[in-house]
Scaffold this active site. Structure first.
Site, short mmCIF file in Angstrom:
data_model
loop_
_atom_site.label_atom_id
_atom_site.label_comp_id
_atom_site.label_asym_id
_atom_site.label_seq_id
_atom_site.Cartn_x
_atom_site.Cartn_y
_atom_site.Cartn_z
N PRO A 1 0.93 -1.22 0.03
CA PRO A 1 -0.01 -0.10 0.01
C PRO A 1 0.91 1.31 -0.05
O PRO A 1 1.97 1.36 0.73
CB PRO A 1 -0.65 -0.03 1.35
CG PRO A 1 0.00 -1.09 2.33
CD PRO A 1 0.78 -1.93 1.24
N LYS A 2 0.49 2.18 -0.88
CA LYS A 2 1.19 3.63 -0.57
C LYS A 2 0.45 4.38 0.58
O LYS A 2 -0.37 4.97 0.62
CB LYS A 2 0.71 4.43 -1.72
CG LYS A 2 1.75 5.69 -2.32
CD LYS A 2 1.73 6.22 -3.58
CE LYS A 2 2.63 7.32 -3.71
NZ LYS A 2 2.43 8.37 -2.61
N VAL A 3 1.07 3.96 1.65
CA VAL A 3 0.50 4.80 2.95
C VAL A 3 0.69 6.20 2.94
O VAL A 3 1.83 6.91 2.44
CB VAL A 3 1.35 3.96 4.20
CG1 VAL A 3 0.89 4.73 5.53
CG2 VAL A 3 1.11 2.36 4.10
N GLY B 1 -3.10 4.88 -2.93
CA GLY B 1 -2.81 4.12 -3.84
C GLY B 1 -1.75 2.95 -3.73
O GLY B 1 -1.84 2.36 -2.38
#
Length: 560
Positions: A123-125, A278
């Site tokens: 996950p794009k944290v 994202g």
């Protein structure tokens, strides 16, 4: 203390300019504007509640409702929320933060993945990036991302975050980790809850003075272990053993873009412990950390969620004349945030397109991000009560005008200077549009190559040009004299692609002048229409005059 105070002051100034700017309206105008929008929102409410229909998107409704509230509060001076800007600093990262290139869509991701193997999705944290440095098993340093090479010293703050391991062992005892400090959430569903301004909240907590207990609301997601174990499974296992459990839990092997899309959609709708915007796809094989540089990571890419559109107020309509003479229209906006970008301008396009949109200062437009993060107009959602549209300049320009300076040629002339100084033409590093305007305003160029005659003293005494850069700029101007003949011809605006020009094998001005239309037409990508344009270009009086001038300057290829 002084450093933090300076940062806070800059934040407040930035925040007030973005979020708390009130319209410069008279009381009567304010009453009319507020009343009109109030009536429209009431109509939308009535349609929704009484007739069960919606004439406006939820996002537009929410933002125009907020705009109405802002207008009302403007006349009682109520404060707005703080939005934190990115932080910078002076502490060197042991390993540079590379950043991540964004894929426009699934097809682009598929092309990127096609030539690669051993790929993993995370996950794009959404938070703030950090470097964690462990030495002899203890947390030695924590550094904010900053500009990728240097950042703020966050060691004291990070040491107070209970979710960040303060001691490690084994391979991690002397390691450098990169990750994201994020706001811990319980069951955050991105699809439903959105971004909740998470990045700004984390930045605010990291900047706040004192040993606040609120730091325990933060945690870290490690996404890179430079020079760590070669196998991703080994990395994940060691990180989990050390206490970085989220990395192992939310890192999955993927083989193609379809698998990435499924995981991306799953995380978009799932209950997660953090906010995301994202996913990131990365290869397990990474170069040695000494080769990491900002903006140069070829082993990972991001595929972000569709950005949220924002309603923005049009502050002004401006016209620009490009090097080819085409007039384009740009809307200057009251700043809005889109996908963590501060957007203040959006290109409308041609004058005809602007007239079709019917946009005037004071209107509210819906803006989103297209591919590559470029702002675009989606709709005009509200038009002001008083609308005055500027008159566009006369359409007197074309690809053969404004090689020589004049009052009416100001904009196209500057556009030509910007073009010839670009990397693909003469490669004049260190000067952009503002620099060219300063030089032309001070030295009143006769034509687009007049800068070749500037002396070091003239450059040093030019307002708007830093004295420390004037010598470097003069050096760049002199180096340009040695550029190949084809580069100079491109700077003169020949209507050919670089590939066609190189294929022509033209190496002198006299040779070029004697080439026929049939000769040009046989070049790759050059039809009869383009060939005629080349003939018109080389027979133009301004072009001939420039060619003679360059010959007098003994520029390669132009001398008799």
């Amino acid at each position: 203390m002084k450093v933090w105070m300076a940062i806070l002051i800059s934040i407040l100034c930035w925040q007030s300019s973005v979020w708390a700017v009130c319209p410069a309206w008279s009381p009567a105008r304010a009453q009319e504007e507020i009343s009109r929008l109030q009536q429209q929102i009431k109509q939308w409410d009535d349609d929704y509640w009484k007739e069960g229909k919606s004439e406006v998107e939820d996002g537009v409704y929410d933002q125009l409702s907020a705009r109405l509230t802002q207008w009302q509060r403007c006349f009682v001076s109520e404060p707005r929320d703080v939005m934190m800007p990115p932080l910078n600093g002076a502490v060197m990262h042991p390993v540079a933060h590379t950043g991540v290139r964004k894929m426009a869509d699934k097809n682009a991701l598929s092309l990127w993945m096609r030539e690669r193997s051993d790929l993993w999705v995370q996950p794009k944290v959404d938070g703030v990036a950090v470097t964690l440095v462990y030495r002899d098993g203890k947390l030695n340093k924590a550094i904010s991302r900053g500009n990728g090479l240097k950042g703020e010293d966050w060691t004291q703050k990070v040491s107070l975050i209970s979710a960040v391991p303060q001691t490690v062992s084994g391979p991690l005892a002397n390691s450098t980790l990169q990750g994201e400090i994020f706001l811990q959430r319980e069951g955050h569903i991105q699809q439903q809850m959105g971004g909740i301004n998470a990045r700004a909240k984390v930045a605010g907590l990291m900047m706040r003075q004192g040993n606040s207990d609120t730091l325990n609301s933060l945690a870290v997601f490690v996404w890179a272990w430079p020079d760590g174990p070669q196998l991703m499974t080994d990395r994940l296992k060691e990180l989990a053993t050390a206490g970085f459990t989220l990395t192992q839990r939310y890192t999955r092997a993927v083989k193609n873009a379809d698998e990435v899309a499924r995981v991306r959609n799953e995380w978009w709708k799932a209950k997660l412990p953090f906010v995301t915007d994202g996913v990131v796809v990365r290869g397990a094989k990474e170069p040695e950390s000494r080769h990491w540089l900002p903006g140069q990571a070829e082993w990972l890419v991001a595929w972000k969620y569709q950005p949220v559109a924002q309603v923005a107020e049009v502050k002004a309509i401006q016209f620009a004349v490009g090097k080819s003479g085409k007039i384009s229209v740009v809307a200057s906006l009251a700043p809005v945030m889109l996908d963590d970008k501060k957007v203040q301008r959006v290109n409308i396009g041609s004058v005809r397109r602007w007239q079709e949109w019917d946009i005037a200062p004071g209107d509210q437009i819906l803006v989103s991000l297209a591919g590559q993060g470029i702002p675009r107009i989606d709709d005009v959602v509200w038009r002001g009560a008083e609308r005055t549209k500027p008159t566009p300049p006369e359409n007197r320009f074309n690809p053969l005008t404004c090689y020589f300076a004049s009052d009416v040629c100001q904009e196209q002339f500057i556009s030509r200077l910007v073009w010839l100084g670009s990397k693909q033409v003469l490669g004049l590093d260190g000067i952009g549009e503002a620099g060219w305007r300063a030089l032309h305003q001070t030295h009143r160029f006769e034509h687009i190559f007049s800068w070749l005659l500037l002396t070091p003293e003239q450059l040093q005494n030019t307002p708007g040009i830093a004295k420390s850069k004037s010598a470097q700029l003069w050096h760049q101007f002199n180096l340009a004299r040695n550029q190949p003949f084809t580069r100079w011809v491109m700077a003169m605006g020949i209507p050919l692609t670089r590939a066609a020009l190189n294929a022509s094998d033209e190496r002198s001005w006299s040779q070029l002048l004697f080439s026929t239309e049939q000769f040009w037409q046989q070049l790759p990508g050059t039809g009869s229409g383009r060939a005629r344009q080349v003939i018109e270009w080389k027979e133009n009086a301004q072009i001939k005059k420039l060619g003679s001038w360059l010959a007098a300057q003994q520029i390669t290829g132009f001398e008799p």
